[in-house]
Design a protein around this motif. Structure first.
Motif, PDB file in Angstrom:
ATOM      1  N   SER A  83       0.819  -1.211   0.000  1.00  0.00           N
ATOM      2  CA  SER A  83       0.000   0.000   0.000  1.00  0.00           C
ATOM      3  C   SER A  83       0.854   1.262   0.000  1.00  0.00           C
ATOM      4  O   SER A  83       1.823   1.373   0.743  1.00  0.00           O
ATOM      5  CB  SER A  83      -0.912  -0.009   1.226  1.00  0.00           C
ATOM      6  OG  SER A  83      -1.730   1.133   1.247  1.00  0.00           O
ATOM      7  N   GLY A  84       0.470   2.208  -0.855  1.00  0.00           N
ATOM      8  CA  GLY A  84       1.110   3.515  -0.889  1.00  0.00           C
ATOM      9  C   GLY A  84       2.355   3.617  -1.744  1.00  0.00           C
ATOM     10  O   GLY A  84       2.900   4.709  -1.903  1.00  0.00           O
ATOM     11  N   GLN A  85       2.797   2.508  -2.333  1.00  0.00           N
ATOM     12  CA  GLN A  85       4.077   2.562  -3.041  1.00  0.00           C
ATOM     13  C   GLN A  85       3.958   3.233  -4.401  1.00  0.00           C
ATOM     14  O   GLN A  85       2.955   3.126  -5.101  1.00  0.00           O
ATOM     15  CB  GLN A  85       4.671   1.170  -3.185  1.00  0.00           C
ATOM     16  CG  GLN A  85       5.186   0.614  -1.867  1.00  0.00           C
ATOM     17  CD  GLN A  85       6.371  -0.292  -2.015  1.00  0.00           C
ATOM     18  OE1 GLN A  85       6.493  -1.057  -2.965  1.00  0.00           O
ATOM     19  NE2 GLN A  85       7.272  -0.237  -1.039  1.00  0.00           N
ATOM     20  N   ILE A  86       5.037   3.916  -4.767  1.00  0.00           N
ATOM     21  CA  ILE A  86       5.153   4.569  -6.063  1.00  0.00           C
ATOM     22  C   ILE A  86       6.071   3.739  -6.962  1.00  0.00           C
ATOM     23  O   ILE A  86       6.760   2.831  -6.500  1.00  0.00           O
ATOM     24  CB  ILE A  86       5.662   6.020  -5.918  1.00  0.00           C
ATOM     25  CG1 ILE A  86       6.997   6.069  -5.162  1.00  0.00           C
ATOM     26  CG2 ILE A  86       4.620   6.872  -5.215  1.00  0.00           C
ATOM     27  CD1 ILE A  86       7.567   7.468  -5.017  1.00  0.00           C
ATOM     28  N   SER A  87       6.086   4.060  -8.244  1.00  0.00           N
ATOM     29  CA  SER A  87       6.757   3.200  -9.218  1.00  0.00           C
ATOM     30  C   SER A  87       8.255   2.995  -8.953  1.00  0.00           C
ATOM     31  O   SER A  87       8.752   1.887  -9.180  1.00  0.00           O
ATOM     32  CB  SER A  87       6.523   3.727 -10.641  1.00  0.00           C
ATOM     33  OG  SER A  87       6.991   5.048 -10.796  1.00  0.00           O
ATOM     34  N   PRO A  88       9.028   3.989  -8.474  1.00  0.00           N
ATOM     35  CA  PRO A  88      10.439   3.695  -8.191  1.00  0.00           C
ATOM     36  C   PRO A  88      10.626   2.688  -7.061  1.00  0.00           C
ATOM     37  O   PRO A  88      11.619   1.944  -7.054  1.00  0.00           O
ATOM     38  CB  PRO A  88      11.032   5.057  -7.832  1.00  0.00           C
ATOM     39  CG  PRO A  88       9.893   5.941  -7.517  1.00  0.00           C
ATOM     40  CD  PRO A  88       8.753   5.432  -8.344  1.00  0.00           C
ATOM     41  N   ASP A 114       1.967   7.617  -7.731  1.00  0.00           N
ATOM     42  CA  ASP A 114       2.849   8.673  -8.225  1.00  0.00           C
ATOM     43  C   ASP A 114       2.029   9.934  -8.498  1.00  0.00           C
ATOM     44  O   ASP A 114       2.423  11.048  -8.135  1.00  0.00           O
ATOM     45  CB  ASP A 114       3.537   8.239  -9.518  1.00  0.00           C
ATOM     46  CG  ASP A 114       4.377   6.974  -9.379  1.00  0.00           C
ATOM     47  OD1 ASP A 114       5.576   7.042  -9.611  1.00  0.00           O
ATOM     48  OD2 ASP A 114       3.809   5.920  -9.037  1.00  0.00           O
ATOM     49  N   LEU A 115       0.883   9.746  -9.153  1.00  0.00           N
ATOM     50  CA  LEU A 115       0.022  10.872  -9.499  1.00  0.00           C
ATOM     51  C   LEU A 115      -0.701  11.435  -8.279  1.00  0.00           C
ATOM     52  O   LEU A 115      -0.896  12.648  -8.169  1.00  0.00           O
ATOM     53  CB  LEU A 115      -1.014  10.436 -10.544  1.00  0.00           C
ATOM     54  CG  LEU A 115      -0.470   9.972 -11.901  1.00  0.00           C
ATOM     55  CD1 LEU A 115      -1.611   9.457 -12.768  1.00  0.00           C
ATOM     56  CD2 LEU A 115       0.287  11.093 -12.602  1.00  0.00           C
ATOM     57  N   ALA A 116      -1.081  10.559  -7.343  1.00  0.00           N
ATOM     58  CA  ALA A 116      -1.885  10.983  -6.201  1.00  0.00           C
ATOM     59  C   ALA A 116      -1.172  11.990  -5.319  1.00  0.00           C
ATOM     60  O   ALA A 116      -1.795  12.874  -4.726  1.00  0.00           O
ATOM     61  CB  ALA A 116      -2.291   9.774  -5.366  1.00  0.00           C
ATOM     62  N   GLY A 117       0.142  11.860  -5.204  1.00  0.00           N
ATOM     63  CA  GLY A 117       0.896  12.788  -4.374  1.00  0.00           C
ATOM     64  C   GLY A 117       1.652  13.807  -5.195  1.00  0.00           C
ATOM     65  O   GLY A 117       2.689  14.320  -4.758  1.00  0.00           O
ATOM     66  N   VAL A 122       6.260  14.610 -11.012  1.00  0.00           N
ATOM     67  CA  VAL A 122       5.880  13.346 -11.625  1.00  0.00           C
ATOM     68  C   VAL A 122       5.157  13.617 -12.939  1.00  0.00           C
ATOM     69  O   VAL A 122       4.296  14.491 -13.027  1.00  0.00           O
ATOM     70  CB  VAL A 122       4.964  12.529 -10.688  1.00  0.00           C
ATOM     71  CG1 VAL A 122       4.461  11.268 -11.384  1.00  0.00           C
ATOM     72  CG2 VAL A 122       5.715  12.158  -9.415  1.00  0.00           C
ATOM     73  N   SER A 123       5.504  12.841 -13.940  1.00  0.00           N
ATOM     74  CA  SER A 123       4.846  12.935 -15.236  1.00  0.00           C
ATOM     75  C   SER A 123       4.631  11.524 -15.769  1.00  0.00           C
ATOM     76  O   SER A 123       5.159  10.554 -15.229  1.00  0.00           O
ATOM     77  CB  SER A 123       5.703  13.726 -16.228  1.00  0.00           C
ATOM     78  OG  SER A 123       6.910  13.018 -16.501  1.00  0.00           O
ATOM     79  N   ASN A 124       3.865  11.419 -16.850  1.00  0.00           N
ATOM     80  CA  ASN A 124       3.715  10.118 -17.494  1.00  0.00           C
ATOM     81  C   ASN A 124       5.074   9.544 -17.866  1.00  0.00           C
ATOM     82  O   ASN A 124       5.296   8.338 -17.775  1.00  0.00           O
ATOM     83  CB  ASN A 124       2.863  10.251 -18.761  1.00  0.00           C
ATOM     84  CG  ASN A 124       1.382  10.390 -18.459  1.00  0.00           C
ATOM     85  OD1 ASN A 124       0.961  10.308 -17.314  1.00  0.00           O
ATOM     86  ND2 ASN A 124       0.597  10.627 -19.493  1.00  0.00           N
ATOM     87  N   GLU A 125       5.978  10.421 -18.272  1.00  0.00           N
ATOM     88  CA  GLU A 125       7.298   9.954 -18.706  1.00  0.00           C
ATOM     89  C   GLU A 125       8.084   9.335 -17.557  1.00  0.00           C
ATOM     90  O   GLU A 125       8.692   8.274 -17.719  1.00  0.00           O
ATOM     91  CB  GLU A 125       8.103  11.118 -19.298  1.00  0.00           C
ATOM     92  CG  GLU A 125       9.467  10.695 -19.838  1.00  0.00           C
ATOM     93  CD  GLU A 125      10.251  11.845 -20.447  1.00  0.00           C
ATOM     94  OE1 GLU A 125      11.319  11.583 -21.031  1.00  0.00           O
ATOM     95  OE2 GLU A 125       9.799  13.002 -20.321  1.00  0.00           O
ATOM     96  N   THR A 126       8.066   9.973 -16.379  1.00  0.00           N
ATOM     97  CA  THR A 126       8.817   9.425 -15.248  1.00  0.00           C
ATOM     98  C   THR A 126       8.223   8.094 -14.783  1.00  0.00           C
ATOM     99  O   THR A 126       8.961   7.162 -14.448  1.00  0.00           O
ATOM    100  CB  THR A 126       8.846  10.411 -14.066  1.00  0.00           C
ATOM    101  OG1 THR A 126       7.510  10.687 -13.622  1.00  0.00           O
ATOM    102  CG2 THR A 126       9.537  11.700 -14.442  1.00  0.00           C
ATOM    103  N   ILE A 127       6.904   7.996 -14.777  1.00  0.00           N
ATOM    104  CA  ILE A 127       6.259   6.733 -14.412  1.00  0.00           C
ATOM    105  C   ILE A 127       6.582   5.664 -15.446  1.00  0.00           C
ATOM    106  O   ILE A 127       6.959   4.533 -15.107  1.00  0.00           O
ATOM    107  CB  ILE A 127       4.736   6.914 -14.297  1.00  0.00           C
ATOM    108  CG1 ILE A 127       4.388   7.887 -13.175  1.00  0.00           C
ATOM    109  CG2 ILE A 127       4.044   5.571 -14.074  1.00  0.00           C
ATOM    110  CD1 ILE A 127       2.937   8.320 -13.159  1.00  0.00           C
TER     111      ILE A 127
END
Length: 234
Positions: A83-88, A114-117, A122-127
């Motif tokens: 829960s809560g994790q971002i893509s990196p 990534d987007l929620a916070g 953060v961008s589509n590219e970084t994700i």
């Protein structure tokens, strides 16, 4: 008697101090590798003929196993959601929680947190770059890749000030599909069967507009099984 009492107090004090000293500090474990480390060790390698699939993601996957554990235990499916994790963070966990488990396929669901916070970094590219890295690692290790179109979200209840969430999810999904098609990776569409007229989740399938309820997960199970069967058979 006094000497014995003093020795006893000394030993108790030493034990307490020692116990505090050896308490493990996980403050450096940003990606929470420790969460599944012991479970991974106990699972071991796949049995002969086992078509193991790892589900890598955040709360959507973690809560799925909590709401419908039989779906995972009755199949060779391993839930690795946190829960809560971002893509990196998912990328950091990829070797331990995916590659080392030697699955036939991995399902990667990333990007919403990534987007929620979003603070503007953060961008589509970084994700997408993190998703690409995970997909390339999987391919290099002979693991079939299944990339997900994220579930529809109209707004995040904990960050209602963030505008345009539905459009951001749609845009991210389009980028994921374009990349997947360019690499011949499978796409698992969680968006279409759950979406309502506002491009959020249908009320009957969600607890808070972000996370599915059991009925929502049952819908996801149908499309997930179909995608897995198409990629590795079942």
């Amino acid at each position: 008697m006094k000497i014995r009492l003093s020795l006893f107090v000394f030993l108790i004090s030493t034990y307490s101090l020692y116990g505090q000293a050896v308490k493990e500090d996980f403050s450096d474990d940003w990606a929470r590798l420790s969460k599944y480390q012991k479970e991974n060790d106990s699972i071991g390698l796949p049995r002969k003929g086992e078509k193991r699939v790892v589900f890598l993601g955040s709360s959507i996957f973690e809560f799925w196993k909590q709401k419908d554990p039989d779906y995972f235990s009755n199949n060779a499916y391993i839930d690795r959601g946190i829960s809560g994790q971002i893509s990196p963070q998912l990328l950091i966990r990829f070797r331990q929680d995916v590659i080392n488990l030697k699955p036939k396929a991995v399902i990667i669901l990333a990007g919403s947190n990534d987007l929620a916070g979003n603070k503007g970094h953060v961008s589509n590219e970084t994700i997408l770059n993190n998703i690409k890295s995970m997909a390339e690692l999987a391919k290099k290790n002979h693991i079939k890749v299944i990339l997900c179109k994220y579930l529809p979200i109209y707004e995040y209840p904990w960050n209602k000030a963030l505008k345009g969430t539905a459009e951001q999810i749609i845009s991210l999904n389009a980028a994921i599909v374009t990349y997947a098609e360019s690499k011949n990776f499978a796409v698992l569409d969680y968006f279409t069967p759950l979406v309502d007229e506002r491009n959020g989740q249908k009320a009957e399938y969600t607890t808070d507009g972000v996370h599915p309820n059991l009925a929502g997960y049952k819908v996801m199970e149908v499309v997930t099984d179909a995608a897995i069967k198409k990629v590795i058979g079942k």
